[in-house]
Design a protein around this motif. Structure first.
Motif: not given
Length: 310
Positions: A249-269
């Motif tokens: 939850g700290g500074e989001p970085g260029a590798f994108g794991s912060y947004r990828d985490g939310f995307e994975l959570f929303s997409r997973a069945r």
């Protein structure tokens, strides 16, 4: 702990197998396959941190070096091919189910950073994984497509790869590039100041995390498949196992794991899925820093205990 080998196609994979305290080979245990980040190796966060701590909590853990990297075999060396990386996970399960003290119905997977993306992708078609955990999972295909964030970055990358493959087909030496700068000085000279790059150099290129199996070498001509790959493709249809996602939850970085985490959570069945945000933690804090990794494990351990029936 003992070092073991198993096959992927024709070559040997090398892994560290860790056991719970008071291990009894006459009993059966749940097991967790631990996948390392892009450019990493089993002696770093996947094995020495998460594999070790999960073993202390009663799980058998298997942390492997990816094909063509670390101590594992496979050619061409230092390739980063998603299909091969995903197959590594399936072969790890093939090995675990041959061990009489592993319960084949209680096998989970945990992947860190790019290894988290690979673990998720593997779990979609590897039903022997009964629970899926990720720590700062990153979608390597997205990273390759975005590149330097300029228009048509992916097409420019593919053009460069095509030119390099042509050169190598005509006898040129393979082009070995790097994942990250080799020092903070090199990073500064390149004008790279994003928090993920700064902390990657600090982790991989200093005594903090530096290991011989992680030499920061990447075969450039191997990268075309990654540009067209999506770690989360078909997650809406095929990812049904219980899922726990850890992000910083700290500074989001260029590798994108912060947004990828939310995307994975929303997409997973998955009908049972949770997203844990570790307040104040950066991507690399969750590799080895005691407080952030302890917070991650405080939820990962009960997650795996519940869904691996421990």
């Amino acid at each position: 702990m003992k070092t073991v080998t198993f096959k992927n196609r024709t070559w040997d994979m090398v892994a560290d197998l860790r056991f719970p305290r008071d291990f009894d080979e006459k009993k059966t245990y749940p097991a967790i396959v631990c996948g390392h980040p892009i450019s990493s190796c089993k002696e770093q966060t996947s094995g020495a941190i998460y594999g070790e701590k999960l073993a202390e909590q009663g799980f058998i853990t298997l942390a492997f070096d990816a094909s063509t990297q670390g101590a594992s075999g496979g050619e061409p060396r230092f390739s980063e091919d998603p299909a091969t990386r995903v197959e590594d996970y399936r072969c790890a399960v093939d090995y675990l189910v041959t061990l009489p003290y592993v319960d084949e119905n209680r096998i989970g997977v945990l992947g860190i950073c790019g290894g988290g993306g690979y673990a998720v992708n593997a779990a979609m078609t590897e039903r022997r994984f009964k629970a899926v955990g990720t720590v700062v999972a990153a979608n390597y295909g997205r990273l390759m497509r975005e590149g330097d964030m300029t228009p048509d970055a992916a097409l420019k990358t593919l053009d460069a790869i095509a030119q390099q493959r042509t050169a190598e087909a005509r006898g040129a030496e393979p082009m070995l590039t790097t994942y990250i700068p080799n020092s903070q000085q090199e990073r500064e000279q390149a004008g790279l100041s994003n928090v993920d790059i700064v902390e990657a150099v600090d982790y991989y290129k200093t005594p903090r995390g530096q290991q011989p199996g992680s030499p920061n070498k990447l075969r450039f001509s191997s990268l075309a498949p990654a540009v067209g790959w999506d770690a989360f493709f078909l997650a809406e249809h095929l990812l049904t196992q219980p899922l726990h996602i850890v992000i910083g939850g700290g500074e989001p970085g260029a590798f994108g794991s912060y947004r990828d985490g939310f995307e994975l959570f929303s997409r997973a069945r998955s009908s049972q899925k949770t997203l844990q945000v570790v307040d104040g933690a950066t991507h690399y804090d969750l590799y080895d820093k005691p407080e952030p990794t302890s917070q991650a494990l405080a939820q990962l351990v009960p997650f795996f205990r519940k869904h691996l029936n421990m």
